[in-house]
Each structure stands twice: as structure tokens, then as C-alpha cells.
Design an enzyme around this catalytic site. Structure first.
Site, PDB file in Angstrom:
ATOM      1  N   VAL A  15       0.831  -1.203   0.000  1.00 49.98           N
ATOM      2  CA  VAL A  15       0.000   0.000   0.000  1.00 49.98           C
ATOM      3  C   VAL A  15       0.867   1.255   0.000  1.00 49.98           C
ATOM      4  O   VAL A  15       0.590   2.216  -0.727  1.00 49.98           O
ATOM      5  CB  VAL A  15      -0.963  -0.001   1.192  1.00 49.98           C
ATOM      6  N   ALA A  34      -7.036  19.230  -4.567  1.00 54.01           N
ATOM      7  CA  ALA A  34      -6.647  19.593  -3.199  1.00 54.01           C
ATOM      8  C   ALA A  34      -6.469  21.096  -3.029  1.00 54.01           C
ATOM      9  O   ALA A  34      -6.483  21.601  -1.895  1.00 54.01           O
ATOM     10  CB  ALA A  34      -5.349  18.879  -2.824  1.00 54.01           C
ATOM     11  N   ARG A  46      11.019  -0.767   7.664  1.00 57.95           N
ATOM     12  CA  ARG A  46      11.947  -1.656   8.371  1.00 57.95           C
ATOM     13  C   ARG A  46      13.240  -1.868   7.583  1.00 57.95           C
ATOM     14  O   ARG A  46      14.305  -2.020   8.161  1.00 57.95           O
ATOM     15  CB  ARG A  46      11.260  -3.001   8.630  1.00 57.95           C
ATOM     16  N   LYS A 107      -6.842  -0.786  10.520  1.00 58.57           N
ATOM     17  CA  LYS A 107      -8.138  -1.102  11.146  1.00 58.57           C
ATOM     18  C   LYS A 107      -7.972  -1.657  12.552  1.00 58.57           C
ATOM     19  O   LYS A 107      -8.783  -1.367  13.439  1.00 58.57           O
ATOM     20  CB  LYS A 107      -8.913  -2.080  10.279  1.00 58.57           C
ATOM     21  N   VAL A 134     -11.332   0.605   6.407  1.00 51.91           N
ATOM     22  CA  VAL A 134     -12.509  -0.245   6.203  1.00 51.91           C
ATOM     23  C   VAL A 134     -12.850  -0.278   4.719  1.00 51.91           C
ATOM     24  O   VAL A 134     -13.056   0.762   4.094  1.00 51.91           O
ATOM     25  CB  VAL A 134     -13.728   0.274   7.000  1.00 51.91           C
ATOM     26  N   ILE A 138     -13.541   1.688  -1.083  1.00 52.41           N
ATOM     27  CA  ILE A 138     -14.957   2.065  -1.025  1.00 52.41           C
ATOM     28  C   ILE A 138     -15.107   3.213  -0.024  1.00 52.41           C
ATOM     29  O   ILE A 138     -14.714   3.078   1.131  1.00 52.41           O
ATOM     30  CB  ILE A 138     -15.826   0.877  -0.565  1.00 52.41           C
ATOM     31  N   LYS A 207     -13.319  -4.163  11.370  1.00 51.05           N
ATOM     32  CA  LYS A 207     -14.008  -3.225  10.484  1.00 51.05           C
ATOM     33  C   LYS A 207     -15.436  -2.953  10.952  1.00 51.05           C
ATOM     34  O   LYS A 207     -15.907  -1.812  10.908  1.00 51.05           O
ATOM     35  CB  LYS A 207     -14.001  -3.775   9.059  1.00 51.05           C
ATOM     36  N   GLY A 304      -5.933  -4.319  -1.595  1.00 48.83           N
ATOM     37  CA  GLY A 304      -5.041  -4.145  -2.734  1.00 48.83           C
ATOM     38  C   GLY A 304      -4.390  -2.782  -2.723  1.00 48.83           C
ATOM     39  O   GLY A 304      -4.883  -1.844  -2.103  1.00 48.83           O
TER      40      GLY A 304
END
Length: 430
Positions: A15, A34, A46, A107, A134, A138, A207, A304
Site C-alpha cells: 500500500v 486539493a 523496516r 483497522k 474499512v 470504497i 471493520k 489491494g
């Protein structure tokens, strides 16, 4: 042109790398939306030398990620490390206490510590944003917190884990059993090498607790989520559900009423006429029911790099615009503490699958346990025996209090005829 929003990024996994790629690819569009540039100025992870497919040499490297907010000169910190505690939580606290905005996809941390973090954000009037925590890409957090803000939400529920949904819908499509499909999902990268967090319902419970807090204006209560996963669902359950006009889905349900807050993650039989029955593969879907807006249905990719990065950057755009409110739609001091509703008083229909010895008297034993517990049977199905010579029995109850169904299964638990634990799935009737 306004000053850029300076971003420090903790975590450079799938991500985190996706956030960098998204900002690079859509830089001009993001700036227009923005009202000013959004620039990553510092990163931490890390392993500094790992090849992530993106150029991180242009950013300041901070060895101590927990100090990223204070050492980088950033306006906002994005946390993509994961974990309810440890470095992620330390970073969140350090950032908020220093008066910097904080964006996260974590989450587990929000489910366990969200109220405390929101209190820190309230005290300094700074953004705490977690759209990506969550349902990935979406915009359900924004939908509940903003779009449905004028409504009393009666119920929020949905398919909240893509791994489980992929497994269940593949079992449905191919007629294969759970273990085989799980192994395939692991080989394809849809499931972790240790899939317990997903298949036992923990991820969905995190979630759901966040959605419930937003929907009902209540303090987070992750410990109050009753969770059952999908590891005991077998191909016969999928088949029988289909014959009865249902599909099996792992569904998280939260409701608030006069008796308290009800939260549960559980495999359910979903009528084929319901939108959730048509959510396939690794997709997520959330339904919210408001007293004025009616049913709201959100569906899309729940995980994803692309979808999750999209949600993270959308939060950054809100921060850049200075558009934010309380993390849980109202100040922490206004959140309710409704207590936990007694699930035993809920009334509904259930599917129960039993594996029993194939001998005379077993059906009568089951019927007697149901009768003595006050549970009426709507349908009773046996389609032969297993390779081991055992009988697989599926039954559907009429509407009954859940405590009565639990009592019936308790009566059967000591039976010498019963092989393994019964499988109970509630029927979604809303």
C-alpha cells in the site's frame, strides 16, 4: 500557488508503494482537487534497501519511524505499518500530540485504540482520518460520517473480508471444499500463509466495530463483536443453501436499539434476491439503512495497493483542503455507551447442519431436542451419507429466539450420535 501539503509516510509495503505511485501518476489532478500540491517529503520502513519498484531516494529517510512526525518537518503523517499496538500506535500518539494530522489504513489500531486517538485529535483540533481502514477503496467511512450524517442509522452490515468472500464464492462456483480452496487462495496470494486473522472473522470484526461506532454515534467496542469464521463451512452447506434459494456469505451485522448495541460477524445464508448475494470474488460491500435516506449500498475492491492507496490519498486531499471533522462524526465526549444487546433475544430463522451416525432413531433424537427447546423445524433434509458412512442432515428453523436454538444445540451436544460440532448459520432476513 498555496504551500504544498508535506507528507511523511511510514510503511513502504504494497500500500505504501501504491501511495507513492498514485501521487506520481495523478499529481496534477490531485493538486487541482486539493487546491495545493501534495508532496511526500520523508519515509520510513523496516528495510531501507528493499526494492519496492518505486524511487525512494528522493525522500528523506527517517530511521526511527515512531519519530517520523517530529523529525521530518511534515504536516501530516501516513501510517501503513499495521498492528494494533507497537510502533504504529506509538507513531499515532506522537504525531497527534505534536499537533500534526494523522492518516492511517490500520483497522486493528483504530478498532482497539480509536477513541483514545480521537480524543487526542479533539484536544488539538487536528485531523484523524482512516477511510482506508474499512473496505479499501470504497468510501463508506465518508458516506456514513458525512453523506448520511442527518440520518438515524438503524442497521449497518456487509461483506467485510475479501479473502473469505473469495473462498466462499469459489466453493460456490466449483463445488469444492474449504481446505482445497483455501490452499489455492494462498498460492494465488489472496490469503496469507497464516490465514487465521481473515478466516476466523477477526479482520471483519475490526471493520464492523468501526462502522458501528460511525453509524450509531457510540464508543468503539471491538470486544463486543461476536465472531465466527468460515473454516467449518463445507461444500454440502453451499449446496444446500443453493437448493433453498440462498448463498453463503460471511456477514458482519451491527444494530443499535433500546437494549444496547448488537455486533456479530458470522457466516449467513443470504437470499439470492439480496444485493449481498451477488458480491463475488474478493469484493467488499456495505449496506447502511437510514430512517430518511433508506438503504445505501456500497460495493467495490476492499483491499489491494490501488484501492487502498486511493482511500489514503483521498484523506490527504481532505487534509489539504482543511476539510475534516471529528474522527467518529462527533466529539469523543458525545459518543454514547449503549452497552451490549442480548443476542439470545434476537428472533430469526437458522440453518443448522449436523453430521451424525446413520442409524435408526437419530432423526427422532434431533426433532426431540428441537421440540424441547421450543424450536420449530421448517425443513429437514438428508441427501444420503458421506464416504465414511455418516449422514449429513441440514435443517432450517422457523423464526425462533436465538437462545432457544442455542438450547437445542446444547441438548444435542452430548449425543453419542453426533459427529463433530454442528454448523449454525443465521438467515439474513433484512
Amino acid at each position: 500557488m498555496a504551500e504544498p501539503l508535506k507528507v511523511a509516510l511510514a510503511g513502504l509495503g504494497t500500500v505504501g508503494s501504491g501511495v507513492i505511485r498514485l501521487i506520481d501518476a495523478n499529481r496534477a489532478l490531485i493538486e487541482r482537487r486539493a487546491g495545493r500540491p501534495i508532496e511526500i517529503v520523508a519515509v520510513s520502513a523496516r528495510d531501507r534497501g528493499k526494492d519496492r519498484g518505486v524511487d525512494i531516494s528522493r525522500f528523506q529517510w527517517v530511521d526511527d519511524m515512531t519519530a517520523l512526525g517530529t523529525e521530518s518537518g511534515a504536516d501530516v503523517v501516513v501510517e501503513l505499518i499495521g498492528g494494533a499496538d507497537g510502533p504504529a500506535l506509538t507513531l499515532a500518539r506522537n504525531t497527534l500530540k505534536s499537533g500534526k494530522a494523522f492518516v492511517t489504513a490500520n483497522k486493528a489500531m483504530i478498532a482497539h485504540h480509536g477513541v483514545d486517538l480521537a480524543r487526542l485529535a479533539d484536544e488539538t483540533d487536528i485531523p484523524l482520518k482512516f477511510e482506508a481502514a474499512v473496505a479499501g477503496g470504497i468510501p463508506v467511512i465518508k458516506g456514513l460520517r458525512e453523506g448520511a450524517a442527518a440520518n438515524e442509522i438503524m442497521r449497518v452490515y456487509g461483506i467485510l473480508n475479501g479473502t473469505c468472500n473469495y473462498i466462499l464464492t469459489t466453493m460456490e462456483k466449483d463445488g469444492r471444499d474449504f481446505a482445497e480452496v483455501l490452499a489455492e487462495a494462498q498460492a494465488l496470494g489472496y490469503a496469507e500463509s497464516d490465514p487465521s486473522f481473515d478466516i476466523d472473522g477477526v479482520d471483519a470484526a475490526h471493520k464492523l466495530s468501526i462502522l458501528a461506532s460511525l453509524a450509531f454515534g457510540s464508543a468503539l467496542d471491538f470486544e463486543g463483536v461476536a465472531s465466527t469464521g468460515i473454516r467449518h463451512v463445507i461444500a454440502a452447506d453451499i449446496f444446500e443453501a443453493a437448493q433453498l434459494g440462498f448463498r453463503v456469505r460471511l456477514v458482519g451485522v451491527a444494530e443499535a436499539n433500546g437494549t444496547g448495541l448488537f455486533q456479530r460477524v458470522h457466516p449467513c445464508l443470504v437470499p439470492v434476491s439480496h444485493p449481498l448475494a451477488h458480491v463475488a470474488g474478493s469484493l467488499n460491500a456495505v449496506v447502511a439503512e437510514g430512517n430518511f435516506v433508506g438503504r445505501l449500498f456500497f460495493q467495490g475492491a476492499g483491499a489491494g495497493d490501488g484501492p487502498t492507496a486511493s482511500a489514503v490519498v483521498a484523506d490527504l486531499i481532505d487534509v489539504a483542503r482543511n476539510e475534516y471533522g471529528p474522527a467518529f462524526a462527533m466529539p469523543v465526549a458525545s459518543l454514547a455507551h449503549p452497552g451490549r444487546a442480548d443476542a439470545g433475544e434476537r428472533v430469526g430463522r437458522c440453518y443448522i447442519r449436523l453430521v451424525v451416525e446413520d442409524r435408526t432413531g437419530v432423526l427422532a433424537e434431533i426433532a426431540t431436542a428441537m421440540r424441547d427447546a421450543g424450536v420449530s423445524i421448517e425443513s429437514f433434509i438428508q441427501r444420503g451419507v458421506t464416504e465414511d458412512g455418516d449422514a449429513v442432515i441440514a435443517l432450517v428453523t422457523h423464526e425462533s429466539p436465538e437462545r432457544c436454538v442455542a438450547d437445542a444445540l446444547k441438548r444435542l451436544s452430548g449425543s453419542a450420535s453426533l459427529i463433530g460440532a454442528p454448523m449454525l448459520m443465521h438467515i439474513l432476513d433484512f
